[in-house]
Structures are given as structure tokens and as C-alpha cells.
Design a protein around this motif. Structure first.
Motif, PDB file in Angstrom:
ATOM      1  N   GLY A 120     -19.623  -5.279   7.918  1.00  0.00           N
ATOM      2  CA  GLY A 120     -21.016  -5.684   7.979  1.00  0.00           C
ATOM      3  C   GLY A 120     -21.192  -7.130   7.588  1.00  0.00           C
ATOM      4  O   GLY A 120     -20.728  -7.545   6.518  1.00  0.00           O
ATOM      5  N   GLN A 121     -21.858  -7.906   8.443  1.00  0.00           N
ATOM      6  CA  GLN A 121     -22.111  -9.307   8.151  1.00  0.00           C
ATOM      7  C   GLN A 121     -23.537  -9.476   7.644  1.00  0.00           C
ATOM      8  O   GLN A 121     -24.490  -8.962   8.242  1.00  0.00           O
ATOM      9  CB  GLN A 121     -21.880 -10.157   9.413  1.00  0.00           C
ATOM     10  N   SER A 122     -23.690 -10.166   6.508  1.00  0.00           N
ATOM     11  CA  SER A 122     -25.000 -10.474   5.932  1.00  0.00           C
ATOM     12  C   SER A 122     -25.786  -9.180   5.701  1.00  0.00           C
ATOM     13  O   SER A 122     -25.314  -8.301   4.982  1.00  0.00           O
ATOM     14  CB  SER A 122     -25.744 -11.457   6.842  1.00  0.00           C
ATOM     15  N   LEU A 123     -26.952  -9.029   6.294  1.00  0.00           N
ATOM     16  CA  LEU A 123     -27.737  -7.800   6.121  1.00  0.00           C
ATOM     17  C   LEU A 123     -26.907  -6.572   6.480  1.00  0.00           C
ATOM     18  O   LEU A 123     -27.018  -5.519   5.843  1.00  0.00           O
ATOM     19  CB  LEU A 123     -28.996  -7.865   6.974  1.00  0.00           C
ATOM     20  N   GLY A 124     -26.049  -6.685   7.482  1.00  0.00           N
ATOM     21  CA  GLY A 124     -25.187  -5.568   7.852  1.00  0.00           C
ATOM     22  C   GLY A 124     -24.203  -5.206   6.762  1.00  0.00           C
ATOM     23  O   GLY A 124     -23.829  -4.035   6.611  1.00  0.00           O
ATOM     24  N   GLY A 125     -23.768  -6.196   5.962  1.00  0.00           N
ATOM     25  CA  GLY A 125     -22.865  -5.913   4.853  1.00  0.00           C
ATOM     26  C   GLY A 125     -23.531  -5.103   3.764  1.00  0.00           C
ATOM     27  O   GLY A 125     -22.941  -4.151   3.220  1.00  0.00           O
ATOM     28  N   LEU A 126     -24.773  -5.460   3.428  1.00  0.00           N
ATOM     29  CA  LEU A 126     -25.514  -4.691   2.424  1.00  0.00           C
ATOM     30  C   LEU A 126     -25.866  -3.306   2.945  1.00  0.00           C
ATOM     31  O   LEU A 126     -25.886  -2.334   2.186  1.00  0.00           O
ATOM     32  CB  LEU A 126     -26.780  -5.451   2.024  1.00  0.00           C
ATOM     33  N   THR A 127     -26.118  -3.206   4.250  1.00  0.00           N
ATOM     34  CA  THR A 127     -26.361  -1.897   4.856  1.00  0.00           C
ATOM     35  C   THR A 127     -25.100  -1.041   4.779  1.00  0.00           C
ATOM     36  O   THR A 127     -25.163   0.163   4.491  1.00  0.00           O
ATOM     37  CB  THR A 127     -26.807  -2.060   6.317  1.00  0.00           C
ATOM     38  N   GLY A 128     -23.947  -1.658   5.010  1.00  0.00           N
ATOM     39  CA  GLY A 128     -22.684  -0.933   4.873  1.00  0.00           C
ATOM     40  C   GLY A 128     -22.461  -0.429   3.465  1.00  0.00           C
ATOM     41  O   GLY A 128     -21.946   0.680   3.263  1.00  0.00           O
ATOM     42  N   VAL A 145     -19.215  -9.273   4.927  1.00  0.00           N
ATOM     43  CA  VAL A 145     -18.989 -10.640   5.397  1.00  0.00           C
ATOM     44  C   VAL A 145     -20.113 -11.567   4.942  1.00  0.00           C
ATOM     45  O   VAL A 145     -21.264 -11.441   5.369  1.00  0.00           O
ATOM     46  CB  VAL A 145     -18.851 -10.684   6.929  1.00  0.00           C
ATOM     47  N   ASP A 146     -19.797 -12.484   4.063  1.00  0.00           N
ATOM     48  CA  ASP A 146     -20.616 -13.609   3.615  1.00  0.00           C
ATOM     49  C   ASP A 146     -22.000 -13.207   3.100  1.00  0.00           C
ATOM     50  O   ASP A 146     -23.014 -13.793   3.496  1.00  0.00           O
ATOM     51  CB  ASP A 146     -20.754 -14.654   4.729  1.00  0.00           C
ATOM     52  N   ILE A 147     -22.017 -12.257   2.192  1.00  0.00           N
ATOM     53  CA  ILE A 147     -23.263 -11.860   1.520  1.00  0.00           C
ATOM     54  C   ILE A 147     -22.908 -11.184   0.205  1.00  0.00           C
ATOM     55  O   ILE A 147     -21.877 -10.512   0.110  1.00  0.00           O
ATOM     56  CB  ILE A 147     -24.117 -10.909   2.400  1.00  0.00           C
ATOM     57  N   THR A 148     -23.722 -11.418  -0.802  1.00  0.00           N
ATOM     58  CA  THR A 148     -23.736 -10.589  -2.000  1.00  0.00           C
ATOM     59  C   THR A 148     -25.199 -10.373  -2.342  1.00  0.00           C
ATOM     60  O   THR A 148     -26.071 -11.130  -1.893  1.00  0.00           O
ATOM     61  CB  THR A 148     -23.019 -11.253  -3.199  1.00  0.00           C
ATOM     62  N   PRO A 149     -25.528  -9.357  -3.123  1.00  0.00           N
ATOM     63  CA  PRO A 149     -26.940  -9.084  -3.408  1.00  0.00           C
ATOM     64  C   PRO A 149     -27.656 -10.191  -4.170  1.00  0.00           C
ATOM     65  O   PRO A 149     -28.883 -10.242  -4.156  1.00  0.00           O
ATOM     66  CB  PRO A 149     -26.887  -7.797  -4.238  1.00  0.00           C
ATOM     67  N   GLY A 150     -26.915 -11.093  -4.815  1.00  0.00           N
ATOM     68  CA  GLY A 150     -27.585 -12.070  -5.651  1.00  0.00           C
ATOM     69  C   GLY A 150     -27.584 -13.487  -5.136  1.00  0.00           C
ATOM     70  O   GLY A 150     -28.007 -14.398  -5.849  1.00  0.00           O
ATOM     71  N   ILE A 151     -27.124 -13.741  -3.897  1.00  0.00           N
ATOM     72  CA  ILE A 151     -26.973 -15.125  -3.461  1.00  0.00           C
ATOM     73  C   ILE A 151     -28.303 -15.781  -3.135  1.00  0.00           C
ATOM     74  O   ILE A 151     -29.283 -15.126  -2.801  1.00  0.00           O
ATOM     75  CB  ILE A 151     -26.030 -15.246  -2.250  1.00  0.00           C
ATOM     76  N   ASP A 152     -28.318 -17.106  -3.242  1.00  0.00           N
ATOM     77  CA  ASP A 152     -29.478 -17.915  -2.885  1.00  0.00           C
ATOM     78  C   ASP A 152     -29.366 -18.251  -1.402  1.00  0.00           C
ATOM     79  O   ASP A 152     -28.497 -19.025  -0.994  1.00  0.00           O
ATOM     80  CB  ASP A 152     -29.498 -19.203  -3.718  1.00  0.00           C
TER      81      ASP A 152
END
Length: 308
Positions: A120-128, A145-152
Motif C-alpha cells: 500500500g502506497q500512502s493512504l493505501g499503506g495505512l489502509t493495508g 510505501v512512503d507513509i507513517t501515521p505521524g508524518i507532516d
């Protein structure tokens, strides 16, 4: 001059495959009716049952993975998240990962016969991550892929806000291609044409509009002078850390060197989730488009069957 685009959504694949020196796989569009009259849509590439499922980021669609899929040369399922591509928009405007994961689970129940490596990339990563927490039996491993829940994410949304400040419908796709290039989105003109085709539709009145709901919501919020980040509904929260913690499947964070996840963000991820691995690749936020071969190699190496 109008953009010369074949009406078939798969018309670009043969040329993309030829450029990579690989065979173009068979591909089909799948549609699953959901309760309440909605539907979830997906692309199934290759012959045989997939063990890889791909989830795109906000404002994208399943076709963002085309080049990565060609590099993989394996059966793959790529899902349009709710509000994107050919999947239905939500009347309640709830595009948070836990809500999106419900549709993804329904799609996997219908179209797969084994646990999936979820990428999952970005929103797809959090959905995964939400899927892994709620339905662990569906997930063999998770690559975020290139996301964490706390990033700016303020840099990306700022550019998107300006892009969406204009109209949400256009006289032609060519007009939208010109606008995207002027804002620095996309790569070459053919690549931008392809992205515009997959992310737009022609209305009955002949006007071209965005397929994904986020663009329309952003424009409405901007017109009303709503405060805050109006590029898309808020999707990041502490719930994401909870979902990642509760995901029992092997976990990988892919940090794009020129993306949204900073080195300190990656360090925070490792501190919170010491069992996970973190890998940095040379790419932008949409790594599936700017480093597809590298991402495909990582995906292949992460498959549970790769050790067999």
C-alpha cells in the motif's frame, strides 16, 4: 489539439511492456457489488490466482501500479479504493483507512484464495495496516510505501490545494494535461496523458471531470474558504499506529528518498515498531511510478514463497 488517447483503458500496456522488454500480461476489470448500492472495482493482471494485492494512494487509482506490475511478471490484484477509479464514492465522505479496509476485505474475500502480500502506497499503506489489524488471515505480509501515521504532509497538500483551486471539469483531457504539466505533476507528456486518462471520465455533456472524489471535495472546501488542509479528507491519526502495532504479518516500510517520509520519521517508525524493517529507495512519493523496477524487486523478495 486533442490528446490522442485510445478509449481502452488497457491500450498503453503493450507499449509499456515493450519498453521494459517484458510480455504484457492478460488483464481484466473486476467489479463487486457492495451493500447499499456501492461497488468496489479492481484490475486483475496475469493468469492464475494472485498472492499480491496493491493499494494506491489518495487521488490515484489502480493503474498507478501498471509499470510495477509489468516488472513483477506475476499475477496481481490492484484495487481502486472507495472514492477513486471505478469504485463508488461514499455519501458519508468517510475515507479513513479503517473504513476503506472494509471494502478491500470484501474484494479479497471475493477475488483471492490465499493470504495476500499487501503493498500500500500512502493512504493505501495505512489502509493495508487497518486490514492487517482487522483481518489478519487475509494478509501474509505488509509493505507500506512512503507513509507513517505521524508524518507532516504539508508540502504535498499545499501543491495539490493550488492545483485543485481551479475547475473540477474541463473542455478536454488535453486541457487537463496542460494544467498538470504546468503544475509540475506527472513525468513526460505521454505519461501525463496516461495518468489523466485513468483519473478522469467524460460526462454526458461532454465535459471531462476527475474520477476521484477527493478533487471535488477539495474544490468545494476551497470555495467555502474552509480552514486547514482541504486537499483531501483527513486520513492520518493515532489509529494508524494502533493498526500497525496490531498487524501480526511481517511489516516493511519503504521510504522514498525524495518522498514524504523523512529520516526522522523512519527512525520513529523503527522505534515504535522494532520488529519491522525499513528500506530506503531512490524515488519520489509515488514510488510505484518513479522506481517501479526497484519496488517490484523488493516485493518479489518479500513474498513468503520467495524463501521456498
Amino acid at each position: 489539439m486533442q490528446v490522442a488517447i485510445d478509449i481502452s483503458e488497457f491500450s498503453y500496456l503493450p507499449a509499456q511492456a515493450q519498453a521494459l522488454g517484458v510480455a504484457a500480461p492478460p488483464v481484466e476489470r473486476l467489479t463487486l457489488p457492495l451493500p447499499g448500492g456501492r461497488q468496489v472495482s479492481a484490475l486483475r493482471y496475469g493468469a492464475g490466482s494472485p498472492e499480491i494485492t496493491l493499494l494506491h494512494g489518495a487521488g490515484l487509482n489502480a493503474h498507478t501500479w501498471d509499470t510495477t506490475v509489468l516488472s513483477l511478471q506475476r499475477p496481481v490484484l490492484a484495487i481502486d479504493l472507495a472514492g477513486h477509479g471505478d469504485s463508488s464514492w461514499r455519501d458519508d465522505l468517510d475515507y479513513t483507512p479503517r473504513t476503506l479496509a472494509v471494502d478491500v476485505a470484501a474484494a479479497l474475500d471475493a477475488w483471492t484464495d490465499r493470504p495476500q502480500l499487501i503493498v500500500g502506497q500512502s493512504l493505501g499503506g495505512l489502509t493495508g495496516a487497518s486490514l492487517g489489524a482487522a483481518r489478519p488471515e487475509l494478509v501474509s505480509a505488509l509493505i507500506v510505501v512512503d507513509i507513517t501515521p505521524g508524518i507532516d504532509t504539508s508540502a504535498g497538500p499545499a501543491a495539490l490545494r493550488e492545483f485543485y483551486a481551479g475547475p473540477t471539469d474541463f473542455a478536454s483531457r488535453d486541457e487537463l494535461v496542460d494544467r498538470a504539466i504546468a503544475f509540475g505533476f506527472g513525468g513526460s507528456r505521454p505519461d501525463t496523458e496516461r495518468g489523466v486518462l485513468f483519473n478522469t471520465r467524460v460526462r454526458d455533456d461532454g465535459r471531462v471531470e476527475w474520477k476521484h472524489h477527493f478533487a471535488h471535495l477539495a474544490a468545494q472546501a476551497l470555495a467555502a474558504h474552509a480552514p486547514g488542509d482541504e486537499s483531501a479528507p483527513s486520513v492520518l491519526s493515532d489509529a494508524g499506529w494502533d493498526d500497525l502495532t496490531r498487524t501480526s504479518a511481517p511489516l516493511t516500510l519503504v521510504r522514498a528518498s525524495d518522498g514524504f517520509v523523512s529520516a526522522s520519521d523512519a527512525d520513529d517508525f523503527s522505534r515504535r515498531l522494532p520488529h519491522a524493517r525499513v528500506i530506503t529507495i531512490a524515488a519520489t512519493h509515488n514510488a510505484q511510478e518513479t522506481a517501479p523496477s526497484e519496488l517490484a524487486a523488493l516485493i518479489t523478495a518479500t513474498l513468503p514463497s520467495a524463501d521456498l
